[in-house]
Design a protein around this motif. Structure first.
Motif, mmCIF file in Angstrom:
data_model
loop_
_atom_site.group_PDB
_atom_site.id
_atom_site.type_symbol
_atom_site.label_atom_id
_atom_site.label_comp_id
_atom_site.label_asym_id
_atom_site.label_seq_id
_atom_site.Cartn_x
_atom_site.Cartn_y
_atom_site.Cartn_z
ATOM 1 N N LEU A 98 35.587 -23.325 -3.333
ATOM 2 C CA LEU A 98 34.921 -22.800 -4.527
ATOM 3 C C LEU A 98 33.894 -21.733 -4.203
ATOM 4 N N SER A 99 33.315 -21.767 -3.003
ATOM 5 C CA SER A 99 32.360 -20.712 -2.655
ATOM 6 C C SER A 99 33.064 -19.355 -2.596
ATOM 7 N N LEU A 100 34.284 -19.331 -2.054
ATOM 8 C CA LEU A 100 35.037 -18.072 -2.015
ATOM 9 C C LEU A 100 35.331 -17.575 -3.422
ATOM 10 N N ALA A 101 35.718 -18.488 -4.323
ATOM 11 C CA ALA A 101 36.008 -18.093 -5.705
ATOM 12 C C ALA A 101 34.745 -17.607 -6.411
ATOM 13 N N ILE A 102 33.624 -18.279 -6.176
ATOM 14 C CA ILE A 102 32.354 -17.898 -6.817
ATOM 15 C C ILE A 102 31.928 -16.498 -6.370
ATOM 16 N N VAL A 103 32.027 -16.228 -5.080
ATOM 17 C CA VAL A 103 31.650 -14.902 -4.565
ATOM 18 C C VAL A 103 32.559 -13.825 -5.151
ATOM 19 N N THR A 104 33.847 -14.118 -5.221
ATOM 20 C CA THR A 104 34.805 -13.144 -5.769
ATOM 21 C C THR A 104 34.457 -12.789 -7.207
ATOM 22 N N LEU A 105 34.112 -13.789 -8.004
ATOM 23 C CA LEU A 105 33.817 -13.561 -9.415
ATOM 24 C C LEU A 105 32.441 -12.958 -9.650
ATOM 25 N N ALA A 106 31.530 -13.122 -8.693
ATOM 26 C CA ALA A 106 30.139 -12.731 -8.920
ATOM 27 C C ALA A 106 29.895 -11.236 -8.733
ATOM 28 N N VAL A 372 41.488 -16.772 -9.203
ATOM 29 C CA VAL A 372 40.881 -16.698 -7.873
ATOM 30 C C VAL A 372 40.568 -18.082 -7.318
ATOM 31 N N GLY A 373 40.321 -19.064 -8.178
ATOM 32 C CA GLY A 373 40.039 -20.413 -7.698
ATOM 33 C C GLY A 373 41.228 -21.004 -6.962
ATOM 34 N N MET A 374 42.389 -20.976 -7.617
ATOM 35 C CA MET A 374 43.578 -21.524 -6.968
ATOM 36 C C MET A 374 43.978 -20.676 -5.762
ATOM 37 N N ALA A 375 43.771 -19.366 -5.850
ATOM 38 C CA ALA A 375 44.123 -18.492 -4.729
ATOM 39 C C ALA A 375 43.267 -18.799 -3.508
ATOM 40 N N SER A 376 41.975 -19.053 -3.725
ATOM 41 C CA SER A 376 41.097 -19.381 -2.595
ATOM 42 C C SER A 376 41.493 -20.713 -1.979
ATOM 43 N N GLY A 377 41.919 -21.668 -2.822
ATOM 44 C CA GLY A 377 42.377 -22.947 -2.298
ATOM 45 C C GLY A 377 43.607 -22.791 -1.428
ATOM 46 N N VAL A 378 44.572 -21.998 -1.903
ATOM 47 C CA VAL A 378 45.797 -21.765 -1.131
ATOM 48 C C VAL A 378 45.470 -21.084 0.192
ATOM 49 N N LEU A 379 44.607 -20.066 0.157
ATOM 50 C CA LEU A 379 44.252 -19.337 1.377
ATOM 51 C C LEU A 379 43.606 -20.261 2.401
ATOM 52 N N ASN A 380 42.700 -21.118 1.953
ATOM 53 C CA ASN A 380 42.034 -22.042 2.874
ATOM 54 C C ASN A 380 42.998 -23.089 3.417
ATOM 55 N N VAL A 381 43.963 -23.515 2.596
ATOM 56 C CA VAL A 381 44.974 -24.459 3.080
ATOM 57 C C VAL A 381 45.791 -23.822 4.196
ATOM 58 N N PHE A 382 46.215 -22.579 4.001
ATOM 59 C CA PHE A 382 47.002 -21.908 5.037
ATOM 60 C C PHE A 382 46.192 -21.741 6.323
ATOM 61 N N ARG A 383 44.910 -21.408 6.195
ATOM 62 C CA ARG A 383 44.074 -21.265 7.386
ATOM 63 C C ARG A 383 43.943 -22.603 8.111
ATOM 64 N N GLN A 384 43.693 -23.685 7.352
ATOM 65 C CA GLN A 384 43.512 -24.988 7.963
ATOM 66 C C GLN A 384 44.824 -25.518 8.559
ATOM 67 N N LEU A 385 45.945 -25.310 7.856
ATOM 68 C CA LEU A 385 47.239 -25.687 8.425
ATOM 69 C C LEU A 385 47.483 -24.924 9.727
ATOM 70 N N GLY A 386 47.055 -23.664 9.749
ATOM 71 C CA GLY A 386 47.207 -22.880 10.971
ATOM 72 C C GLY A 386 46.416 -23.470 12.123
ATOM 73 N N ILE A 387 45.172 -23.878 11.861
ATOM 74 C CA ILE A 387 44.353 -24.472 12.921
ATOM 75 C C ILE A 387 45.014 -25.740 13.452
#
Length: 508
Positions: A98-106, A372-387
């Protein structure tokens, strides 16, 4: 705090083990409980933010994270600690997504690149600086301090968030899509757990029923999730966002970054601590050469991306990472020295600093503001799955290279003197069993273990040290080549898929 707690615990594990007298498998869940819950909750909390308002869910995530941190810091036993770490992961997921989504919208378009650059810099810095902060806290205040330090920071963040984050209205109406939340959670849970099973049980083959079963469950729930999202009125994720090649490309790049560079941190830390003799704090200081550039370059990369485009900046950054890791593979030699790593760390530092902001920028710019909320969630999931994927696949590369080189090295050991000649085969067999059982990550510890003392009387004992170190060198070189391949896939995906024409790319 959310990303820091993924890596900060690594250096505290020996002290936690002493405190609770835990076995290794139980101890690993101090890491895995947080990672597993964190990854599986990224998508559900994004949906909750879209439905009930991002500010409120973000602040609630902070509260959960603080409670989990307090419970972890006061844990009387390892079972309590693992449960508290899982609870902490719920809050970490809400904070990150949600921090990524908040920054994007702000921020408006002209300022968003710089804002996302700062956000992404903090993310990259947190992952790589964890061992340094963790090492200093453990050395001075004990392992509980790595959790309790979150309390004052978290309370300040709650106050600042309540005062300064604009109130956000729900961007989606209707139901919460409970089936979508269940299927997505089970899908991510089973995928991460399968990778954890492979990581913690080196003897399991990829075809082991305990791993295949989890991957099969992930596949079934993925299909069920896609079917559900296509028919419900208010889907958890609009599948249409994947029509944007830029969104797909940025997620592949995030996966490659997580698997290659962030997954590689684990084995670079093992190299420095277990084979080069650095303390946890010294290892953290060395890793600063990778993380410090994010403070200098990170906030500026959003502006640079506006000049040359996200596609080329991501590609250049990942190519720098490839150059850095290939430099380490080329220079790494026994006896290991800091000069083997220095050039590679500098290039990895530039890569880490430059790559995060344009990935976030490309992903967030490829969807409408309502998504942007769902998009940020998907992006973070892909990053974490990558780790998670990177830690497992690189661990397999290190282990296979270590075992192959160890076997060939042991076979070439000098013959024992006449007094031992009749026992040569038996002694070498026992040595091989001991070293294989210890594994590639034991390092110098294998030579100080109780089991190894019986071999000190042998004239070949002095040669064992070099054999073991050469075996680990072989494993690390394989891992470095695997990292280069993963980053190369990210480069190709970025060049081919990411477009810099925002108007043509944004999915409504």
């Amino acid at each position: 705090m959310g990303m820091l707690d993924i890596t900060i615990v690594n250096v505290a594990l020996p002290e936690i083990q002493k405190s609770f007298s835990s076995d290794f498998s139980t101890l690993q869940w101090v890491l895995n409980a947080y990672t597993l819950v964190y990854a599986m909750m990224l998508l559900p909390v994004s949906k909750l933010g879209d439905r009930f308002g991002k500010k409120g869910v973000f602040l609630m995530g902070l509260v959960i994270f603080i409670i989990g941190s307090l419970a972890s810091g006061l844990a009387p036993n390892d079972t309590w600690l693992n449960a508290a770490r899982g609870f902490q992961g719920i809050g970490g997921a809400a904070m990150m997504s949600l921090s990524l989504a908040i920054v994007t919208l702000a921020f408006p378009d002209r300022q968003r690149g710089l804002a996302l650059g700062i956000w992404s810099s903090v993310t990259g810095l947190a992952i790589s600086i964890g061992p340094l902060i963790g090492g200093s806290l453990v050395d001075t205040l004990g392992w509980r301090a790595i959790f309790l330090i979150n309390l004052p920071v978290g309370l300040v963040a709650i106050v600042m968030g309540a005062l300064f984050i604009p109130k956000s209205e729900p961007t989606q109406k209707g139901s919460l899509d409970p089936l979508g939340m269940i299927f997505s959670t089970v899908m991510v849970f089973s995928t991460i757990l399968a990778l954890i099973q492979k990581e913690t049980h080196a003897s399991y083959a990829w075809t082991d029923r305990r791993i295949v079963g989890l991957f099969a469950l992930a596949l079934v729930t993925l299909i069920a999730f896609i079917v559900t999202e296509r028919i419900v009125k208010a889907p958890m994720i609009k599948l249409s966002i994947f029509r944007s090649s830029s969104f797909v490309g940025s997620n592949i790049a995030a996966f490659a970054l997580g698997a290659g560079i962030y997954g590689g941190f684990t084995y670079l830390s093992i190299l420095m601590q277990n084979y080069m003799g650095y303390s946890a704090f010294q290892t953290g200081l060395k890793l600063l050469w990778i993380s410090v550039f994010t403070l200098i370059l990170g906030p500026l990369t959003g502006l640079v991306a506006g000049k040359i485009g996200n596609r080329w900046l991501i590609s250049i950054a990942l190519l720098l990472g490839m150059g850095g890791i290939l430099s380490i593979a080329k220079l790494l030699a026994v006896p290991f020295t800091w000069s083997d790593l220095f050039i590679g760390f500098i290039l990895l530092g530039f890569s880490n600093a430059l790559v995060n902001p344009p990935i976030s920028n490309a992903a967030m710019g490829a969807v409408g503001l309502a998504d942007v909320g769902m998009a940020s969630g998907v992006l973070n999931v892909f990053r974490q799955l990558g780790i998670s994927f990177g830690v497992v696949i690189l661990g397999i590369s290190v282990t296979n290279g270590y075992n192959d080189k160890l076997n060939s090295g042991l076979s070439r050991l000098s013959q024992l003197p006449p007094a031992f000649s009749s026992q040569t085969a038996a002694v070498k067999g026992e040595l091989a069993h001991l070293l294989h059982q210890a594994g590639p990550f034991a390092g110098q510890q294998i030579f100080t273990s109780h089991q190894a003392q019986v071999f000190k009387q042998l004239p070949i004992y002095g040669q064992l040290h070099r054999v073991v170190f050469q075996a680990f060198q072989s494993g690390m070189v394989r891992a470095c080549l695997m990292i280069a391949i993963i980053l190369g896939i990210g480069v190709v995906a970025s060049i081919v898929l990411i477009k810099d024409n925002k108007k043509a790319e944004v999915v409504k």
